[in-house]
Design an enzyme around this catalytic site. Structure first.
Site, PDB file in Angstrom:
ATOM      1  CG  ASN A   8      -2.611   0.126   0.733  1.00 45.84           C
ATOM      2  OD1 ASN A   8      -3.383  -0.264   1.379  1.00 45.84           O
ATOM      3  ND2 ASN A   8      -2.628   0.391  -0.521  1.00 45.84           N
ATOM      4  N   GLY A  10      -3.636  -2.045   3.504  1.00 41.84           N
ATOM      5  CA  GLY A  10      -3.499  -3.577   2.818  1.00 41.84           C
ATOM      6  C   GLY A  10      -2.134  -4.038   2.794  1.00 41.84           C
ATOM      7  CG  ASP A  61       5.884   4.053  -5.339  1.00 44.17           C
ATOM      8  OD1 ASP A  61       4.678   4.337  -4.800  1.00 44.17           O
ATOM      9  OD2 ASP A  61       6.129   4.112  -6.740  1.00 44.17           O
ATOM     10  CG  PHE A 173      -4.872  -3.514  -1.320  1.00 47.26           C
ATOM     11  CD1 PHE A 173      -4.202  -2.445  -2.266  1.00 47.26           C
ATOM     12  CD2 PHE A 173      -4.162  -4.526  -0.829  1.00 47.26           C
ATOM     13  CE1 PHE A 173      -2.869  -2.635  -2.240  1.00 47.26           C
ATOM     14  CE2 PHE A 173      -2.569  -4.407  -1.001  1.00 47.26           C
ATOM     15  CZ  PHE A 173      -2.166  -3.452  -1.641  1.00 47.26           C
TER      16      PHE A 173
END
Ligand code: ITT
Length: 216
Positions: A8, A10, A61, A173
């Protein structure tokens, strides 16, 4: 240099804005364990990535917990974003009187080495086994602890409370357009504004402080 293992970009943009050290993205889709809490998922992810890359790294996470849904989607946030989509998450939340929610992040750092004693949580595979043994009523012996070959992982958590609203804003995002904090959605904030208050910013701040001082 900090290696951030994620698919990711972002997350990496936010980390770059936050950390003094340069941040390199390694786009490795490590196998994610299924668990009810983010710390377990992050720790397992950091170990899996470390086994693959063999260099110091962080993984993060994250998840959105919605109070009216008893914390759902939580660790299933990625799956729900990809299946329902955030617009439908809003439509479901819209029916509820209570639209309180929270974003949570656990940043997990792993370099294969044990850590000095510190207030931050350290997760070892051994600890998980010890807990399981405890639940079965078995004692843990010194020999078992000394035979520990678990890879230690250091965890840094950040949480921010907010409210689920109709989508607004083009920044950020993921769930940012439906997560409102202090009158604006996270998608209406610039990266540095989001970092100053966000779950990831809070977790990264804790990590950055430790990383700058840690004797690695
Ligand atoms: P990696 O696991 O490869 O790092 P991911 O996007 O799958 O990337 P997570 O599992 O941590 O990352 O994210 C779970 C979901 O939560 C996913 O749908 C993200 O888009 C969303 N999410 C994570 N951080 C967020 C943030 O700061 N703002 C909005 N949504 C976020």
């Amino acid at each position: 240099m900090v290696t951030f293992v994620t698919t990711n970009p972002g997350k990496v943009r936010e980390a770059r804005d936050y950390l003094d050290d340069p941040v390199e993205q390694v786009d490795l889709d490590y196998p994610e364990v299924q668990a009810d809490d983010l710390a377990t998922v992050a720790a397992a992810g950091a170990r899996a990535a470390y086994r693959e890359l063999g260099e110091p790294l962080v993984v993060d996470d994250s998840g959105l917990t919605i109070d009216a849904f008893d914390g759902f989607p939580g660790p299933y946030s990625s799956f729900v974003e990809g299946t329902l989509g955030i617009e439908r998450v809003w439509e479901l939340a819209e029916r509820e009187d209570n639209r309180d929610a929270a974003f949570r992040t656990v940043v997990a750092y792993c370099d294969g080495q044990p850590f000095e004693a510190s207030p931050e949580p350290v997760d070892t595979e051994r600890r998980g086994q010890d807990l399981a043994a405890g639940e079965r009523g078995e004692a843990t012996t010194d020999a078992q602890v000394n035979a520990d070959e678990g890879i230690p992982v250091k965890l840094f958590e950040g949480i921010v409370p907010g409210t689920i609203v109709a989508p607004r804003g083009d920044g950020g995002f993921g769930y940012d357009p439906i997560f409102e904090y202090d009158g604006r959605t996270f998608a209406e904030l610039a990266t540095d504004e989001k970092n100053a208050v966000s779950h990831r910013g809070r977790a990264l701040a804790r990590f950055a402080e430790w990383y700058a001082e840690a004797d690695r």
